[in-house]
Design a protein around this motif. Structure first.
Motif, mmCIF file in Angstrom:
data_model
loop_
_atom_site.group_PDB
_atom_site.id
_atom_site.type_symbol
_atom_site.label_atom_id
_atom_site.label_comp_id
_atom_site.label_asym_id
_atom_site.label_seq_id
_atom_site.Cartn_x
_atom_site.Cartn_y
_atom_site.Cartn_z
ATOM 1 N N ALA A 231 48.180 38.529 45.841
ATOM 2 C CA ALA A 231 49.060 38.866 44.712
ATOM 3 C C ALA A 231 48.961 37.808 43.619
ATOM 4 O O ALA A 231 48.901 38.140 42.420
ATOM 5 C CB ALA A 231 50.498 39.006 45.204
ATOM 6 N N MET A 232 48.919 36.538 44.005
ATOM 7 C CA MET A 232 48.818 35.448 43.018
ATOM 8 C C MET A 232 47.477 35.477 42.287
ATOM 9 O O MET A 232 47.416 35.286 41.071
ATOM 10 C CB MET A 232 49.022 34.102 43.721
ATOM 11 N N VAL A 233 46.403 35.714 43.039
ATOM 12 C CA VAL A 233 45.075 35.809 42.418
ATOM 13 C C VAL A 233 45.028 37.001 41.455
ATOM 14 O O VAL A 233 44.488 36.905 40.344
ATOM 15 C CB VAL A 233 43.973 35.943 43.496
ATOM 16 N N SER A 234 45.600 38.121 41.891
ATOM 17 C CA SER A 234 45.590 39.331 41.056
ATOM 18 C C SER A 234 46.416 39.148 39.790
ATOM 19 O O SER A 234 46.073 39.690 38.736
ATOM 20 C CB SER A 234 46.140 40.523 41.851
ATOM 21 N N LEU A 235 47.507 38.381 39.876
ATOM 22 C CA LEU A 235 48.383 38.171 38.723
ATOM 23 C C LEU A 235 47.785 37.187 37.720
ATOM 24 O O LEU A 235 47.787 37.451 36.508
ATOM 25 C CB LEU A 235 49.742 37.652 39.200
ATOM 26 N N PHE A 236 47.234 36.082 38.215
ATOM 27 C CA PHE A 236 46.850 34.994 37.309
ATOM 28 C C PHE A 236 45.344 34.836 37.080
ATOM 29 O O PHE A 236 44.946 34.197 36.102
ATOM 30 C CB PHE A 236 47.396 33.661 37.843
ATOM 31 N N VAL A 237 44.508 35.388 37.967
ATOM 32 C CA VAL A 237 43.074 35.067 37.879
ATOM 33 C C VAL A 237 42.194 36.293 37.632
ATOM 34 O O VAL A 237 41.378 36.301 36.700
ATOM 35 C CB VAL A 237 42.602 34.327 39.156
ATOM 36 N N LEU A 238 42.352 37.337 38.443
ATOM 37 C CA LEU A 238 41.472 38.505 38.305
ATOM 38 C C LEU A 238 41.497 39.157 36.922
ATOM 39 O O LEU A 238 40.475 39.716 36.494
ATOM 40 C CB LEU A 238 41.803 39.553 39.376
ATOM 41 N N PRO A 239 42.617 39.094 36.162
ATOM 42 C CA PRO A 239 42.597 39.714 34.824
ATOM 43 C C PRO A 239 41.648 39.059 33.824
ATOM 44 O O PRO A 239 41.585 39.491 32.670
ATOM 45 C CB PRO A 239 44.057 39.593 34.357
#
Length: 421
Positions: A231-239
């Motif tokens: 969830a943290m990676v998807s929120l802050f990094v993957l975008p």
């Protein structure tokens, strides 16, 4: 049976699924590339790129938990077949809209929302059904890694084709080819020979079953940690991928094909990462590999953010995408191989919420931040956040080792006491 890189292909149903889904996903990535290019061309707004991602993925976040319950409660095969037909219809409507040359941004966003709603029910059913497609359950991790290689090979091919088609024939053709590609996956599903579906009695209502899934995750901390980190990676990094049209057009002064090339190199890195994961031997420490590859992801983003030389930037994007691949694939593999069969659909739906739900919110954040500080500094910050998340994975691994060592000592003490007695 010895597990090799392509062991899952020995299962007929999985082979059919892989072929049909591969064709469909190439079309999907062509459409994604075309949508980003159309939106940025119409609005010249980095924020609108984030809004487009939000429109596609946020409905999946809201409804995927319900989709997981539907997947556990009803025939997953039929649910998947229905979602693919609905996806085909959505693609046809979008194609006709773009070819008409009379469209507004809100219409593209509405159709993106429709696709997000369909995906909320499609993803839990599709991911859960993979378990039934493989004959030998030992090759399930291999099948999941090959799934990821399929997604990223299509990401390698789709955007490159889309960039060329947009320049030569226009974006409408990309949308049309995506619509046609759904025929392949629908045909592959209809050719499968799956075990007969046996309905199960349900003592709880749908919301009761959803609560049961949440409690299961709460009582299994190792699963909860994996989902939280995703969830943290998807929120802050993957975008970071939402900013690629800006890098193509404004940083490297390119065209649609430049955007397609950048996206394809990201796909190349992710495909290489997926093949690496598919080649892992059974018993490999997936949690450690996930931690290491999160740091690889961070390194690639940090180097890409300020790369002046375009070919070098492509190399750094490839490196970052190699590490990025582990975030989704290993998280999915850990869940699929440890969760109980009865809970699979619900836990996968919560995993999908972490992945699909945080990305659109992150897209809005990243779009807004990049307007304020610029795209290079934004991607640099995303790389630093990825590094912090990677270190958190290592910290969790350390705690896990201490816990296992403590449990081993507790088991050993009674044995020694009995010998003394």
């Amino acid at each position: 049976m010895k597990v090799t890189t392509f062991s899952a292909f020995k299962s007929r149903n999985y082979r059919l699924y892989f072929i049909g889904q591969s064709v469909s996903l190439i079309g999907t990535w062509m459409q994604k590339t075309a949508v980003s290019w159309v939106v940025y061309g119409l609005t010249h707004s980095k924020l609108m790129l984030g809004v487009t991602l939000f429109a596609t993925m946020f409905p999946s976040f809201v409804l995927s938990s319900l989709g997981g319950v539907v997947s556990d409660r009803y025939n997953r095969y039929k649910v998947l077949l229905i979602t693919q037909v609905l996806s085909l219809l959505q693609a046809v409507v979008l194609t006709l809209l773009i070819l008409s040359k009379h469209y507004h941004i809100w219409q593209v966003l509405v159709l993106s929302v429709v696709l997000g709603i369909i995906n909320a029910f499609d993803v839990p059913a599709r991911q859960s059904l993979v378990y039934d497609m493989v004959d030998d359950k030992k090759v399930l991790p291999n099948a999941l890694a090959l799934n990821s290689s399929m997604v990223n090979l299509s990401r390698l091919i789709g955007p490159a084709i889309a960039g060329l088609i947009i320049e030569k024939w226009g974006d409408g053709i990309c949308f049309g080819l995506n619509a046609v590609s759904f025929v392949a996956v629908i045909a592959s599903l209809m050719l499968m020979r799956l075990p007969a579906y046996v309905p199960k009695p349900h003592s709880k209502n749908m919301f009761g079953e959803l609560k049961e899934g949440l409690l299961y995750i709460k009582n299994t901390p190792s699963l909860g940690f994996v989902i939280l980190m995703l969830a943290m990676v998807s929120l802050f990094v993957l975008p970071f991928t939402t900013l690629m049209p800006v890098f193509a057009k404004d940083v490297y002064h390119g065209t649609a094909s430049t955007f397609g090339v950048i996206d394809s190199f990201i796909g190349l890195g992710a495909f290489s990462g997926a093949i690496f994961l598919a080649s892992l031997k059974p018993g490999a420490n997936l949690r450690k590999i996930l931690a290491v590859n999160t740091l690889v992801f961070a390194t690639g983003l940090i180097l890409f953010s300020y790369a002046q030389y375009y070919p070098l930037a492509l190399a750094f994007a490839t490196l970052g995408a190699f590490g990025m691949m582990s975030q989704v694939t290993i998280s999915n593999t850990i869940i699929q191989t440890t969760v109980s069969i009865a809970m699979r659909g619900r836990v996968i739906s919560i995993y999908a919420m972490a992945f699909f739900g945080m990305q659109p919110l992150g897209g809005l954040i990243i779009g807004y931040v990049s307007q304020k500080i610029g795209v290079r500094d934004t991607v640099l910050a995303e790389g630093i956040i990825a590094a912090i998340i990677g270190l958190m994975h290592f910290r969790f691994l350390h705690h896990l080792k201490l816990k296992e060592a403590k449990a081993a000592m507790i088991m050993q003490v009674p044995v020694e006491a009995s010998h003394q007695a």
